[in-house]
Enzyme design. Structure first.
Site, short mmCIF file in Angstrom:
data_model
loop_
_atom_site.label_atom_id
_atom_site.label_comp_id
_atom_site.label_asym_id
_atom_site.label_seq_id
_atom_site.Cartn_x
_atom_site.Cartn_y
_atom_site.Cartn_z
CE LYS A 44 16.38 9.62 50.38
NZ LYS A 44 16.00 10.25 49.10
CE LYS A 46 20.78 9.13 47.11
NZ LYS A 46 19.85 9.74 46.17
N1 C2G Z 1 16.90 10.53 38.34
C1 C2G Z 1 16.83 10.31 36.98
N2 C2G Z 1 17.97 10.21 36.26
C2 C2G Z 1 19.17 10.33 36.85
C3 C2G Z 1 19.26 10.58 38.24
C4 C2G Z 1 18.09 10.67 38.97
O1 C2G Z 1 15.73 10.19 36.40
N3 C2G Z 1 20.31 10.22 36.09
C5 C2G Z 1 15.65 10.63 39.10
C6 C2G Z 1 15.50 9.53 40.15
O2 C2G Z 1 14.99 8.34 39.55
C7 C2G Z 1 14.50 10.17 41.11
C8 C2G Z 1 14.85 11.67 41.02
O3 C2G Z 1 15.62 11.84 39.81
O4 C2G Z 1 13.16 9.98 40.63
C9 C2G Z 1 15.65 12.14 42.21
O5 C2G Z 1 16.80 11.33 42.32
P1 C2G Z 1 17.53 11.25 43.76
O6 C2G Z 1 17.76 12.62 44.25
O7 C2G Z 1 18.68 10.28 43.63
O8 C2G Z 1 16.36 10.63 44.64
P2 C2G Z 1 16.35 9.26 45.49
O9 C2G Z 1 17.52 9.22 46.38
O10 C2G Z 1 16.13 8.18 44.49
O11 C2G Z 1 15.10 9.50 46.45
O12 C2G Z 1 11.02 8.37 48.53
C10 C2G Z 1 11.75 8.39 47.33
C11 C2G Z 1 13.17 8.80 47.56
O13 C2G Z 1 13.25 10.02 48.29
C12 C2G Z 1 13.86 8.96 46.20
#
Ligand code: C2G
Length: 129
Positions: A44, A46
């Site tokens: 990703k 990340k």
């Molecule tokens: N999230 C949120 N509000 C934020 C930050 C994050 O609602 N201010 C939600 C994201 O939309 C996600 C969850 O928290 O549903 C986890 O966020 P991340 O750790 O950034 O996950 P991500 O990198 O988007 O990974 O297969 C799917 C991926 O693994 C998602």
């Protein structure tokens, strides 16, 4: 028992994550979180501050979370939903539409992201101090 699943890195856990997990749990009775492995995070593009093991341990301590599994690839969601007998798949709406293929296996819900917080924002602002 209505089972809910969500996926993410959940690095530097913050109140936006908690808002998501709390709303996800409210959609059922049992919440599974598939947390991205360090290898999948590399896919990703990340890099998490906390290791997979530590991010997993932190999530397991959250009252809304019933089970934590590993997310190792993009392809595992259908098998996860089937293997864990999941009724609802939930993601923040920055993913709106991206996982609609799961609609033939379970309910798909995109929840509004929490404005004003993100792991990137935390990192950026800390660097500026
Ligand atoms: N999230 C949120 N509000 C934020 C930050 C994050 O609602 N201010 C939600 C994201 O939309 C996600 C969850 O928290 O549903 C986890 O966020 P991340 O750790 O950034 O996950 P991500 O990198 O988007 O990974 O297969 C799917 C991926 O693994 C998602």
């Amino acid at each position: 028992m209505k089972k809910v699943i969500t996926y993410g890195t959940f690095d530097l856990l913050h109140w936006g994550h908690i808002n998501l997990l709390q709303r996800a749990k409210d959609l059922g009775d049992y919440l599974i979180v598939a947390i991205s492995s360090d290898e999948f995070n590399a896919l990703k593009e990340k890099e998490a501050y906390h290791s997979f093991e530590n991010r997993k341990m932190i999530l397991e301590a959250i009252r809304y979370v019933d089970e934590v599994i590993a997310e190792d690839n993009w392809e595992q969601k259908v098998t996860d939903v089937q293997a864990h007998d999941v009724d609802v798949f939930v993601m923040g709406d920055d993913w709106e539409g991206k996982f609609d293929f799961l609609k033939e296996y379970c309910e798909v819900v995109y929840l509004p992201r929490t404005e004003g917080i993100s792991t990137t924002k935390i990192k950026t602002e800390l660097l500026q101090n």
